[in-house]
Motif scaffolding. Structure first.
Motif: not given
Length: 830
Positions: A130-138, A140-141, A163-165
């Protein structure tokens, strides 16, 4: 095709987003807050399936569907590049439409374990994911699906959200009122929503928070153990039978306001019916975790872009739903089982691809958020700002976003807004219908220093300029890295990333994290993967062992080989080594010859004593069947304790020593007054009287008999009687008796005893010699003894010159000696 209205709800039941809201479909909160928490609305009618796909309907919304056996057999991996799940299952080209509902503008993920029995693979790795996913470019778009300035498909105003990180709130493990143990248990979606609300109220879970836009920004993602079976909402089916996961929502009263609280349901996909490729197409050593994060990312993205699907009672998407496609479902449904990866630090995670309207394709990593629109720009070439951009996307001299749709600068970063307090003390925010003067601080005095504690980056001077707060931070610290803007810091990781469960990992801030220890026989990295407990089993045996099995060092066994007959494993006395122990004694009663010793050699079983011969390992006597030595009559020993018949003699023949002999009659006479008697096997008597005459009679019992008399004349007379008696009588082929008399005053007697039985006589014949002399001298006559009969010997004395006659009497059979004597006497007379 079935009409789109009935199909939309099918997607809702087959893929991704749900909600248990109690109010009718509306973008506004209900006037009277429901109880805390409120029950779900009545379920929608049972869905229908696409006519073109009777085995598996086109998914759209709510759940990640279980892959059917046919799907796994026909397409074990993801669709080819350029394809999407919707079209590959008979649907049209996808396009997500905004229906006017809310999204999550700045999601905060709460990782929830339903009980302490959630698999360690999930409870250990999901917080890191979860930490990685919500801060990723996956992630962000996803802001291409923000709702700033948009109207719903019904023509009414939308939710005006960006919708932000996102962020990660933390991990929590429940002790639920239902299905807390390890026994198989069922729980319904309504029961889950009630449990979730109760746990929040009890303080066991953090309360939902409202974003700057006034909507809930907290998302509860719930992991379940394998023993819990979940019945989804609105007839969507059962976990690991119809679905691998879903998202939904319920209403919760927070500070007197009813808010929609989203949650995601994640059954255990590591084992059972949800495992083995039923919930994902990933392969390789980490396929189970990759399938799990694939399902989790699917539900995360759908909860963010279509938060309040639970309050939509219709089969088609409608307000308060946000982004959806009535033919293909939600953002994740269109690209089900198509994957990409993201990297956080040194760890790579698997995520599901999502549908991008901008790219008209399924993508994993986009180009990130479009640039914010400047005062002279408007979408689609840029994006409007939202309150979430305050202090981030909107910074420096324009630190705040204008979010009032009626303001001329709506969606742009400004010095100030009517509701913000960003102007310096003594200044006011001017409101105007002209972009040149709207949202400007008047009478501004710029700041020259940063706020207290700031030591890096820049801050607004309050008048459209910037002020530096300090030099760049020293690695591994970054500006704001510790969570405080404009302050150098570093947030150290507290858990190891990826699948690491042993050894150590850097914490990202110059320290190390202990990832755990392994239990023997496993060692850290022993299976070939660094940081993961494992064991490399031995493949060959040690210590010279060439048969049987040995421990492989990892709890299993390794085969050491097999032995070739006659060898057996351990047969030579050494365990695990092929060998053979030869036998030393014969078996089966064998007492002669040789026998195999069981190891390729032989052992001697003994020798036979003549006349036995060794036949098939046993001493055996072979009896004679013919007589030897020219025998023509009688019997002989057969060598084995029995007899063999040699033949029979003719009439008037006697078998003597296995030879047939002719029988003859004999007589003799003498003068004088003598008498003689003999005793033999038979009996005889003789007498003589007068002038030299004598008579004798003899008799014997046997097969034959003979008698003889003799007379003589002389001056004297004698009488004598003689009798002989045998020790027995003989029965056989013949007998004879004789008597004789002589004149003179002499007498001769012979005695003999013998007996014979049967027809066999001794094979040795004694020679009979009779000598007759004058002048009263004696002449001896000796008889013979036979093998089976005996005869005595007789001495005859005669004082007369005339030859005396000698009579031999034998019981049973005639004797050769008697026959010879008779022939001799006859010759003398002649």
């Amino acid at each position: 095709m079935i009409e789109a209205r009935s199909l939309r709800r099918v997607g809702t039941l087959l893929f991704g987003g749900l909600a248990i809201a109690g109010a009718a479909c509306s973008s506004e909160p209900s006037g009277t807050p429901p109880p805390e928490p409120s029950p779900a609305p009545a379920p929608a009618p049972a869905p229908q399936e696409l006519e073109s796909l009777p085995q598996h309907p086109v998914p759209r919304g709510l759940i990640v569907p279980i892959r059917t056996a046919e799907e796994m057999a026909a397409a074990p991996t993801a669709p080819p590049s350029g394809a999407n799940y919707c079209q590959s299952h008979g649907g049209p080209a996808p396009n997500l439409v905004y229906f006017g509902g809310q999204v999550i503008s700045d999601v905060g993920v709460v990782d929830v374990n339903w009980s302490s029995h959630v698999p360690a693979l999930i409870s250990t790795n999901m917080p890191l994911f979860w930490q990685a996913a919500v801060q990723s470019n996956w992630f962000a778009w996803l802001n291409q699906y923000q709702t700033m300035g948009l109207k719903g498909s019904d023509g009414l105003a939308g939710s005006n959200q960006g919708i932000t990180l996102g962020s990660y709130v933390g991990e929590y493990t429940l002790t639920p009122s239902r299905c807390a143990g390890t026994t198989n248990c069922k729980v319904s979606d309504a029961q889950i929503a009630t449990e979730l609300g109760n746990q929040i109220t009890a303080g066991n879970l953090p309360k939902p928070t409202l974003g700057c836009d006034g909507f809930s920004s907290t998302l509860y993602m719930i992991n379940f153990p394998s023993n819990v079976s979940i019945t989804g909402p609105a007839g969507s089916g059962t976990s690991c039978v119809q679905f691998c996961g879903y998202h939904y929502a319920f209403h919760y009263t927070l500070n007197g306001q009813s808010i929609v609280v989203p949650y995601g349901i994640l059954p255990d996909v590591t084992t059972g019916a949800c495992g083995g490729g039923a919930c994902g197409t990933n392969t390789g050593t980490n396929a189970t975790l990759e399938n799990a994060t694939g399902v989790a990312s699917h539900e995360l993205a759908e909860a963010v872009t279509d938060t309040d699907i639970a309050d939509d009672p219709s089969n088609n998407y409608a307000r308060p739903c946000a982004w959806g496609d009535n033919n293909c479902g939600e953002i994740g449904d269109i690209c089900a089982f198509q994957y990409g990866t993201i990297t956080s630090g040194t760890t790579t995670w698997t995520v599901q691809q999502l549908w991008s309207n901008t790219d008209n394709n399924c993508i994993a990593v986009g180009t990130g958020a479009p640039a914010l629109c400047t005062a002279s720009q408007s979408p689609p070439g840029c994006r409007l700002c939202s309150c979430n951009d305050n202090g981030t996307g909107c910074n420096g001299g324009t630190p705040v976003c204008e979010t009032n749709p009626s303001n001329v600068d709506f969606g742009h970063c400004e010095q100030c807004t009517a509701t913000s307090n960003t102007c310096p003390t003594g200044s006011t925010c001017t409101q105007s219908s002209s972009t040149a003067t709207d949202d400007k601080c008047s009478g501004c005095v710029p700041k020259t220093t940063c706020s207290a504690g700031a030591n890096c980056g820049t801050q607004s001077d309050g008048c459209g300029g910037m002020v530096s707060c300090g030099p760049a931070c020293t690695a591994p610290q970054t500006c704001g890295g510790g969570g405080t803007p404009n302050v150098c810091g570093c947030t150290a990781a507290t858990k190891c990333t990826g699948s690491a469960n042993c050894g150590t990992q850097p914490d990202g801030c110059g320290g190390m994290i202990n990832c755990g220890t392994c239990t023997a026989p496993q060692t850290c990295g022993g299976g070939g993967t660094p940081g993961v407990c494992g064991c490399a089993p031995a493949t060959t045996c040690t210590g010279g062992q060439n048969c049987g099995t040995q421990l492989d060092g990892c709890g299993g066994m390794v085969s050491c080989g097999t032995c070739t007959a006659p060898q057996t494993c351990g047969g030579g006395g050494m365990q695990g080594v092929c060998g053979c122990t030869p036998s030393t004694t014969c078996t089966g009663g064998q007492n002669c010859g040789t026998q195999s010793n069981g190891c390729g050699g032989t052992i001697t079983c003994g020798a036979c004593t003549a006349p036995d011969q060794c036949i098939q390992g046993m001493c055996t006597c072979i009896p004679a069947t013919t007589c030897t030595g020219g025998a023509t009559c009688g019997t002989q020993s057969n060598g084995c304790g029995g007899t063999v018949t040699c033949g029979t003699c003719g009439n008037n023949q006697t078998c003597v020593g296995n030879t047939c002999v002719n029988n003859d009659a004999g007589s003799g006479s003498s003068s004088g007054g003598s008498s003689g008697s003999s005793s033999g096997s038979g009996s005889s008597s003789g007498s003589s009287s007068g002038a030299g005459s004598s008579s004798g009679t003899g008799s014997s019992s046997g097969t034959g008999s003979s008698s003889g008399t003799g007379s003589s004349s002389g001056t004297g007379s004698s009488s004598g009687t003689g009798s002989s008696s045998g020790a027995g009588s003989s029965s056989g082929s013949g007998s004879s008796s004789s008597s004789g008399s002589s004149s003179g005053g002499s007498s001769g007697s012979s005695s003999g005893a013998g007996s014979s039985s049967g027809s066999q006589l001794d094979s040795s014949i004694g020679e009979v010699d009779a000598m007759v002399e004058g002048g009263g001298e004696a002449g001896p006559v000796s008889g013979f003894s036979g093998q089976n009969s005996g005869c005595g010997c007789r001495t005859a004395q005669a004082k007369e010159e005339a030859p005396s006659s000698t009579l031999l009497a034998f019981g049973g059979v005639g004797l050769v000696g008697a026959a010879r004597l008779r022939r001799r006497k006859k010759n003398e007379k002649n």
